[in-house]
Design a protein around this motif. Structure first.
Motif, mmCIF file in Angstrom:
data_model
loop_
_atom_site.group_PDB
_atom_site.id
_atom_site.type_symbol
_atom_site.label_atom_id
_atom_site.label_comp_id
_atom_site.label_asym_id
_atom_site.label_seq_id
_atom_site.Cartn_x
_atom_site.Cartn_y
_atom_site.Cartn_z
ATOM 1 N N THR A 108 0.877 -1.251 0.066
ATOM 2 C CA THR A 108 0.068 -0.014 0.176
ATOM 3 C C THR A 108 0.714 1.265 -0.216
ATOM 4 O O THR A 108 0.588 2.275 -0.850
ATOM 5 N N PRO A 109 1.850 1.281 0.766
ATOM 6 C CA PRO A 109 2.594 2.422 0.770
ATOM 7 C C PRO A 109 3.378 2.981 -0.409
ATOM 8 O O PRO A 109 3.463 4.142 -0.774
ATOM 9 N N ALA A 110 3.766 1.809 -1.176
ATOM 10 C CA ALA A 110 4.443 2.076 -2.444
ATOM 11 C C ALA A 110 3.206 2.615 -3.453
ATOM 12 O O ALA A 110 3.534 3.717 -4.422
ATOM 13 N N THR A 111 2.213 2.009 -3.478
ATOM 14 C CA THR A 111 1.110 2.314 -4.212
ATOM 15 C C THR A 111 0.543 3.628 -4.147
ATOM 16 O O THR A 111 0.326 4.500 -4.965
ATOM 17 N N LEU A 112 0.591 4.307 -2.838
ATOM 18 C CA LEU A 112 0.267 5.479 -2.416
ATOM 19 C C LEU A 112 1.043 6.394 -3.203
ATOM 20 O O LEU A 112 0.976 7.393 -3.666
ATOM 21 N N SER A 113 2.175 6.088 -3.173
ATOM 22 C CA SER A 113 3.402 7.055 -3.560
ATOM 23 C C SER A 113 3.253 7.310 -5.021
ATOM 24 O O SER A 113 3.684 8.315 -5.571
ATOM 25 N N ILE A 123 -1.543 2.441 -13.078
ATOM 26 C CA ILE A 123 -0.739 1.948 -11.759
ATOM 27 C C ILE A 123 -1.502 0.627 -11.342
ATOM 28 O O ILE A 123 -2.759 0.644 -11.191
ATOM 29 N N ILE A 124 -0.829 -0.549 -11.155
ATOM 30 C CA ILE A 124 -1.309 -1.565 -10.953
ATOM 31 C C ILE A 124 -0.911 -2.232 -9.493
ATOM 32 O O ILE A 124 0.293 -2.092 -9.196
ATOM 33 N N MET A 125 -2.007 -2.396 -8.732
ATOM 34 C CA MET A 125 -1.538 -2.762 -7.241
ATOM 35 C C MET A 125 -1.158 -4.283 -7.355
ATOM 36 O O MET A 125 -1.813 -4.934 -7.776
ATOM 37 N N GLY A 126 -0.184 -4.394 -6.488
ATOM 38 C CA GLY A 126 0.497 -5.758 -6.402
ATOM 39 C C GLY A 126 0.168 -6.109 -4.797
ATOM 40 O O GLY A 126 1.059 -6.161 -4.282
ATOM 41 N N GLY A 127 -0.859 -6.838 -4.249
ATOM 42 C CA GLY A 127 -1.098 -7.170 -2.998
ATOM 43 C C GLY A 127 -1.611 -6.032 -2.034
ATOM 44 O O GLY A 127 -0.774 -5.799 -1.139
ATOM 45 N N ILE A 128 -2.628 -5.555 -2.492
ATOM 46 C CA ILE A 128 -3.142 -4.352 -1.305
ATOM 47 C C ILE A 128 -4.311 -4.840 -0.550
ATOM 48 O O ILE A 128 -5.129 -5.334 -1.544
ATOM 49 N N THR A 129 -4.386 -4.758 0.456
ATOM 50 C CA THR A 129 -5.282 -5.406 1.105
ATOM 51 C C THR A 129 -6.606 -4.901 1.043
ATOM 52 O O THR A 129 -8.000 -5.157 1.130
ATOM 53 N N TYR A 130 -6.719 -3.421 1.589
ATOM 54 C CA TYR A 130 -7.987 -2.413 1.460
ATOM 55 C C TYR A 130 -7.671 -1.532 0.573
ATOM 56 O O TYR A 130 -7.588 -0.320 1.118
ATOM 57 N N PRO A 131 -7.809 -1.537 -0.621
ATOM 58 C CA PRO A 131 -7.678 -0.438 -1.560
ATOM 59 C C PRO A 131 -8.483 0.859 -1.330
ATOM 60 O O PRO A 131 -8.024 2.018 -1.770
ATOM 61 N N VAL A 132 -9.856 0.456 -1.047
ATOM 62 C CA VAL A 132 -10.788 1.435 -1.029
ATOM 63 C C VAL A 132 -10.562 2.358 0.255
ATOM 64 O O VAL A 132 -10.375 3.753 0.096
ATOM 65 N N GLU A 133 -10.206 1.811 1.365
ATOM 66 C CA GLU A 133 -10.076 2.448 2.569
ATOM 67 C C GLU A 133 -8.682 3.177 2.531
ATOM 68 O O GLU A 133 -8.580 4.122 3.399
ATOM 69 N N ALA A 134 -7.734 2.761 1.933
ATOM 70 C CA ALA A 134 -6.402 3.365 1.563
ATOM 71 C C ALA A 134 -6.552 4.620 0.984
ATOM 72 O O ALA A 134 -5.529 5.510 0.756
ATOM 73 N N GLY A 135 -7.712 4.890 0.300
ATOM 74 C CA GLY A 135 -7.954 6.008 -0.566
ATOM 75 C C GLY A 135 -7.337 5.949 -1.929
ATOM 76 O O GLY A 135 -7.205 6.960 -2.743
#
Length: 334
Positions: A108-113, A123-135
């Motif tokens: 998540t931190p990497a994807t947020l950056s 951007i493709i997320m690789g293993g993000i548990t709660y993408p909606v809650e992470a914004g």
């Protein structure tokens, strides 16, 4: 008679020619390859530890299966922040300015950056548990922006139920996680709620970084019958420290990833990190071929695989029920 033989020979030849053409066409469809034009994929990884490294390996192998191979038509620019938040920001920006065709965030931190660095590049997320809650996205069924990918969410209630079957006398469960990791916080909150509903007494402990882990684990292990660990990159990177403490106190640890079980956990209903990488590669390939991230639902990579460390069970003197053992995938370190 001679004419008939000539006619038959001609007919056979015609059938062979047409048949070959049909076969060649079908074969061409089955071995369809992607454009040989080089594709540039930028990957941002939070830090190095076996779980995240397996996601990256699955990504690279998966892309090869999809027709994108390093050294032929694929260039991967891997940036590893080694757990440093300031590195994440600068590396994310670098991947954008270096004109990569598509970006992949591992954690998540990497994807947020990456999300902070661009609102246009996919951007493709690789293993993000709660993408909606992470914004990161608006909804899992329809992200609505330049981000989509794979979630590593696992069924926590089922995990706790398995823990009770393995430890029928368990009364107190500890939950250990990193306070600054959004995914871990959300999972820990869910685990605490569900554990109480199952009649368990819950003790929650958090760490700020790896320097806290030994002291916090010692305190938690002395107050509980077992410890649950959610998907947590900081804890995963220091499992050796955790299990050194818990082994001394004969307290089993139930993590949420196969690599964490292999690194000394007892059992986990968790995620196959390598498979997350493979599934991420499939999403990358679809986008490269023209799919729009805005309309691509998030992929749930796992259905709850039981991972078992048999050597740890033997060391702790814990007998795993046959119904669980028969379903489990053994991940002892060799």
């Amino acid at each position: 008679m001679k004419v008939n033989k000539i006619f038959v020979a001609f007919a056979v030849l015609l059938v062979c020619v047409l048949g070959y053409g049909f076969f060649s066409s079908k074969k061409g469809e089955e071995t369809k390859k992607v454009d040989n034009k080089e594709v540039k994929v930028g990957v941002l990884q939070l830090l190095s530890h076996p779980a995240l490294d397996q996601i990256y390996k699955g990504l690279e192998d998966g892309l090869k299966k999809e027709g994108y191979e390093v050294g032929k038509n694929l260039k991967i620019d891997l940036q590893n922040a080694q757990g440093d938040q300031s590195n994440l920001a600068s590396m994310g920006q670098k991947l954008v300015t270096d004109n990569n065709d598509i970006l992949v965030g591992i954690t998540t931190p990497a994807t947020l950056s990456l999300s902070n660095a661009t609102k246009d590049k996919p951007i493709i997320m690789g293993g993000i548990t709660y993408p909606v809650e992470a914004g990161l996205i608006k909804a899992e069924d329809k992200p609505g922006n330049n981000i989509t990918g794979v979630s590593d969410r696992t069924p926590i209630k089922q995990q706790l139920e398995i823990m009770k079957k393995v430890l029928p006398n368990m009364k107190k469960v500890g939950i250990l996680y990193t306070a600054s990791e959004d995914n871990a916080v959300k999972q820990a909150q869910e685990a605490e709620k569900l554990a109480k509903e199952l009649g368990l007494e819950v003790k929650v402990s958090t760490v700020a970084n790896t320097n806290d882990i030994q002291q916090v684990t010692e305190s938690l292990a002395s107050q509980t019958d077992a410890i649950f660990v959610p998907i947590d990159n900081t804890i995963a990177s220091a499992m050796a420290t955790v299990v050194k403490v818990t082994d001394a106190k004969k307290i089993p640890v139930f993590p949420s990833a196969d690599t964490m079980v292999a690194d000394g956990g007892l059992l986990g209903l968790g995620v196959d990190q390598y498979q997350i990488g493979v599934e991420t590669a499939k999403v990358v390939a679809k986008v490269l071929k023209g799919a729009d991230t805005k309309d691509m639902p998030i992929v749930l990579a796992n259905e709850g695989v039981i991972y078992l460390n048999e050597a740890k069970a033997k060391q702790l003197g814990i007998e795993i029920p046959k119904e669980i053992k028969d379903k489990a995938k053994v991940v002892d370190k060799k």
